[in-house]
Design an enzyme around this catalytic site. Structure first.
Site, mmCIF file in Angstrom:
data_model
loop_
_atom_site.group_PDB
_atom_site.id
_atom_site.type_symbol
_atom_site.label_atom_id
_atom_site.label_comp_id
_atom_site.label_asym_id
_atom_site.label_seq_id
_atom_site.Cartn_x
_atom_site.Cartn_y
_atom_site.Cartn_z
ATOM 1 N N ASP A 169 1.849 -4.093 8.091
ATOM 2 C CA ASP A 169 3.009 -4.415 8.315
ATOM 3 C C ASP A 169 3.226 -4.016 9.909
ATOM 4 O OD1 ASP A 169 3.770 -5.443 5.994
ATOM 5 O OD2 ASP A 169 5.923 -4.445 6.068
ATOM 6 N N LYS A 207 -7.243 9.783 4.315
ATOM 7 C CA LYS A 207 -6.623 11.063 4.432
ATOM 8 C C LYS A 207 -7.446 11.810 3.678
ATOM 9 C CE LYS A 207 -2.812 13.516 5.562
ATOM 10 N NZ LYS A 207 -2.618 13.604 7.074
ATOM 11 N N ASP A 248 -1.364 -1.697 3.028
ATOM 12 C CA ASP A 248 -0.150 -2.111 3.060
ATOM 13 C C ASP A 248 0.608 -1.755 4.344
ATOM 14 O OD1 ASP A 248 1.976 -3.639 1.568
ATOM 15 O OD2 ASP A 248 2.826 -1.806 1.070
ATOM 16 N N TYR A 308 -1.717 1.885 -6.482
ATOM 17 C CA TYR A 308 -1.062 0.839 -7.204
ATOM 18 C C TYR A 308 -1.429 0.636 -8.467
ATOM 19 C CZ TYR A 308 0.683 -1.560 -2.904
ATOM 20 O OH TYR A 308 1.376 -1.927 -1.667
ATOM 21 N N ASP A 334 -2.790 8.983 9.456
ATOM 22 C CA ASP A 334 -1.439 9.394 10.346
ATOM 23 C C ASP A 334 -1.772 8.920 11.694
ATOM 24 O OD1 ASP A 334 -3.065 11.309 9.961
ATOM 25 O OD2 ASP A 334 -1.719 13.055 10.461
HETATM 26 C C1 IPM Z 1 2.069 -6.982 0.607
HETATM 27 C C2 IPM Z 1 3.190 -6.753 -0.255
HETATM 28 C C3 IPM Z 1 2.909 -6.687 -1.815
HETATM 29 C C4 IPM Z 1 2.032 -5.241 -1.831
HETATM 30 C C5 IPM Z 1 4.093 -6.381 -2.694
HETATM 31 C C6 IPM Z 1 4.926 -7.554 -2.712
HETATM 32 C C7 IPM Z 1 3.715 -6.099 -4.064
HETATM 33 O O1 IPM Z 1 3.915 -5.796 0.566
HETATM 34 O O2 IPM Z 1 1.106 -8.092 0.031
HETATM 35 O O3 IPM Z 1 1.719 -6.358 1.484
HETATM 36 O O4 IPM Z 1 2.532 -4.202 -1.807
HETATM 37 O O5 IPM Z 1 0.785 -5.291 -1.955
HETATM 38 MG MG MG Z 2 2.975 -5.199 2.095
#
Ligand code: IPM
Ligand code: MG
Length: 352
Positions: A246, A186, A242, A136, A218
């Site tokens: 999700d 990884k 990240d 990042y 993975d």
């Molecule tokens: C998160 C989001 C952010 C990230 C984006 C909006 C930059 O996806 O907080 O998970 O990638 O960290």
């Molecule tokens: Mg995110």
């Protein structure tokens, strides 16, 4: 106690509005909330996604309640002016390096998980994601190769001090839970991950009461849907965290339910300075329609009260009210229900 409220873009303002109502309903004296623009909204009004005045308000606060950033109108801007730079800038400028993303199935939500109910109901995990390093924040750019092709690049790296400080956060968190840490990397391919693993192993020696495992990312993605109940604390880098967070959200039922805290080392008078945000994005497709699920932001407000303001009892109250609303089957569209943003906020308020 000062809370900086940064609603941002898309559904950000709608969901933060509900969380602010919940905090106000607690009737706490001595809490002042100040709003400031971030993201695409701030770019449109002030020419920058993280205006200096917003950063200053955030810096002067005890905690930040953040909505979401991201706006398709801004996708063609230079990267440093894109809405996402607001959240990345806040995390970096304020040294908020530890992102806590808890995932637990609420009663009544088992049937809404993307997984079978008996698999989903075992989920009670905490993702500890590093936020200040990794690919990042490495050198990035575009260049032309020797053969004249365009090439994009982003450098991935972690220093040992960066890994060490997030490792301590993970091990300390495990001590308040089931005493297990799974470090995700990884290391079979990446040197960054090899260093990560070596440092995690070193830090683990200071926590003999915590069991440490390692998993390649993975495999971790696969295990998270195969048997998520096996995880207690998962510690990982910025990019893997990240993605896995999700994924964890859909295992729990909806991305509209997952809260997060981003913490550093700075202590305020009342607790640890931090930023609190739902893990979901700005969802431009449903913005302004009153359809967004505000639960993740309401739960983020609960984390804010607990970690930054030392108000654990009030945080518990909010979490119980959310749990009760879920148990009563109050679902937004993300969970196959019909409740709108305000209705869900009202339901939490009623149960408070
Ligand atoms: C998160 C989001 C952010 C990230 C984006 C909006 C930059 O996806 O907080 O998970 O990638 O960290
Ligand atoms: Mg995110």
């Amino acid at each position: 106690m000062k809370i900086a409220v940064l609603p941002g873009d898309g559904i950000g303002p709608e969901v933060t509005h509900e969380a602010v109502r919940v905090i106000e309903a607690l009737g706490l004296r001595d809490i002042a909330m100040e709003q400031a623009p971030v993201g695409g909204a701030a770019y449109k009004a002030h020419g920058h996604p993280l205006p200096p005045a917003t950063l200053e308000i955030a810096r002067q606060s005890d905690a930040i309640l953040f909505g979401a950033v991201g706006d398709p109108d801004c996708d063609a801007l230079d990267r440093h002016l894109r809405p996402e730079q607001a959240i990345l800038g806040l995390r970096k400028e304020l040294t908020l390096f530890a992102n806590l993303r808890p995932a637990k199935v609420f009663k009544g939500l088992e049937d809404h998980s993307a997984l079978r109910p008996e698999v989903a109901s075992a989920i009670d995990l905490l993702i500890v994601r590093e936020l200040n390093g990794d690919v990042y924040f490495g050198e990035k750019g575009f260049r032309t190769t020797a053969s004249g092709e365009r090439e994009g690049y982003d450098v991935m790296s972690y220093s040992e001090s960066e890994v060490r400080r997030i490792a301590h956060v993970a091990f300390r968190a495990a001590r308040t839970r089931a005493h297990r840490v799974c470090s995700v990397d990884k290391a079979n391919v990446l040197e960054t991950s090899q260093l990560w693993r070596d440092v995690i192993v070193e830090v683990a020696k200071e926590y003999p009461d915590v069991t440490l495992d390692h998993m390649y990312v993975d495999n971790a993605a696969m295990q998270l849907v195969r048997n998520p109940g096996q995880f207690d604390v998962m510690v990982t880098g910025n990019l893997f965290g990240d993605i896995l967070s999700d994924q964890a959200s859909m295992c729990v039922g909806s991305i509209g339910m997952l809260a997060s805290a981003s913490l550093g080392e700075r202590q305020t008078e009342y607790g640890t300075f931090g930023l609190y945000e739902p893990i979901h994005g700005s969802a431009p497709d449903i913005a302004g329609k009153g359809l967004a699920n505000p639960m993740a932001t309401i739960l983020s407000a609960a984390m804010l009260l607990r970690h930054s303001l030392g108000l654990a009892e009030q945080a518990d109250r909010i979490e119980r009210a959310v749990a009760a609303a879920q148990e009563d089957g109050l679902f937004g569209r993300d969970l196959g229900g019909t409740a709108g943003t305000t209705e869900i906020g009202d339901a939490v308020l009623a149960r408070l």
